[in-house]
Design an enzyme around this catalytic site. Structure first.
Site, PDB file in Angstrom:
ATOM      1  N   MET A 104       0.267  32.531 -31.811  1.00 24.87           N
ATOM      2  CA  MET A 104       1.705  32.350 -31.661  1.00 24.87           C
ATOM      3  C   MET A 104       2.456  33.641 -31.354  1.00 24.87           C
ATOM      4  O   MET A 104       3.476  33.612 -30.662  1.00 24.87           O
ATOM      5  CB  MET A 104       2.287  31.692 -32.917  1.00 24.87           C
ATOM      6  CG  MET A 104       1.625  30.388 -33.298  1.00 24.87           C
ATOM      7  SD  MET A 104       1.713  29.168 -31.989  1.00 24.87           S
ATOM      8  CE  MET A 104       2.832  28.028 -32.734  1.00 24.87           C
ATOM      9  N   HIS A 105       1.968  34.772 -31.842  1.00 20.89           N
ATOM     10  CA  HIS A 105       2.693  36.030 -31.615  1.00 20.89           C
ATOM     11  C   HIS A 105       2.678  36.455 -30.147  1.00 20.89           C
ATOM     12  O   HIS A 105       3.465  37.303 -29.748  1.00 20.89           O
ATOM     13  CB  HIS A 105       2.154  37.157 -32.511  1.00 20.89           C
ATOM     14  CG  HIS A 105       0.772  37.599 -32.189  1.00 20.89           C
ATOM     15  ND1 HIS A 105      -0.307  37.276 -32.970  1.00 20.89           N
ATOM     16  CD2 HIS A 105       0.286  38.343 -31.171  1.00 20.89           C
ATOM     17  CE1 HIS A 105      -1.396  37.812 -32.449  1.00 20.89           C
ATOM     18  NE2 HIS A 105      -1.065  38.455 -31.349  1.00 20.89           N
TER      19      HIS A 105
END
Length: 137
Positions: free
Chosen positions: A43-44
């Protein structure tokens, strides 16, 4: 969603327990028939819009009572730490369209996608300091 090369699965004699499904997780539907989706250090890399899209796709693909696990370097709500998460977030801002997010941000996105009972589990591991876990009703 864990990427493991098919040859590694075969070498470990795990083909009967691990399936591989190729594709573009932004463009393609996620395959049905799985009880858990794991996004570990994924997700980052992406902005909020892309992350929310992935969560909606997981919600659509998971069966009722299916689980989602987001394992990341979670930033504190004030975004000042912990140091490893804050520094990685700066790196992500420079090198990608993403950043490191807070457990509260993931919790809100999961709820918006339809997931229930989100909870955060903190731990220390290489590359991650926690997971946000939720269930599809």
């Amino acid at each position: 969603m864990i990427y493991i090369p098919a040859d590694k699965i075969a070498a470990a004699e795990l083909r009967d327990r691990i399936a591989v499904h190729g594709g573009d997780f932004f463009a393609d539907a996620l395959p049905p028939g799985h009880d858990v989706h794991v996004y570990s250090m994924i997700m980052h890399d992406w902005n909020q819009e892309h992350d929310r899209l992935l969560l909606r796709k997981s919600f659509d693909a998971l069966p009722n009572s299916g689980m989602i696990i987001i394992s990341e370097l979670l930033v504190d709500d004030d975004k000042s730490g912990p140091a490893a998460a804050a520094l990685m977030s700066l790196n992500m801002l420079i090198e990608t369209e993403g950043r490191n997010y807070t457990a509260s941000e993931y919790t809100a996105w999961l709820k918006d996608a339809g997931f229930v009972e989100p909870r955060t589990v903190r731990f220390e591991a290489p590359g991650a300091n926690g997971a946000v876990i939720a269930r599809k009703p």
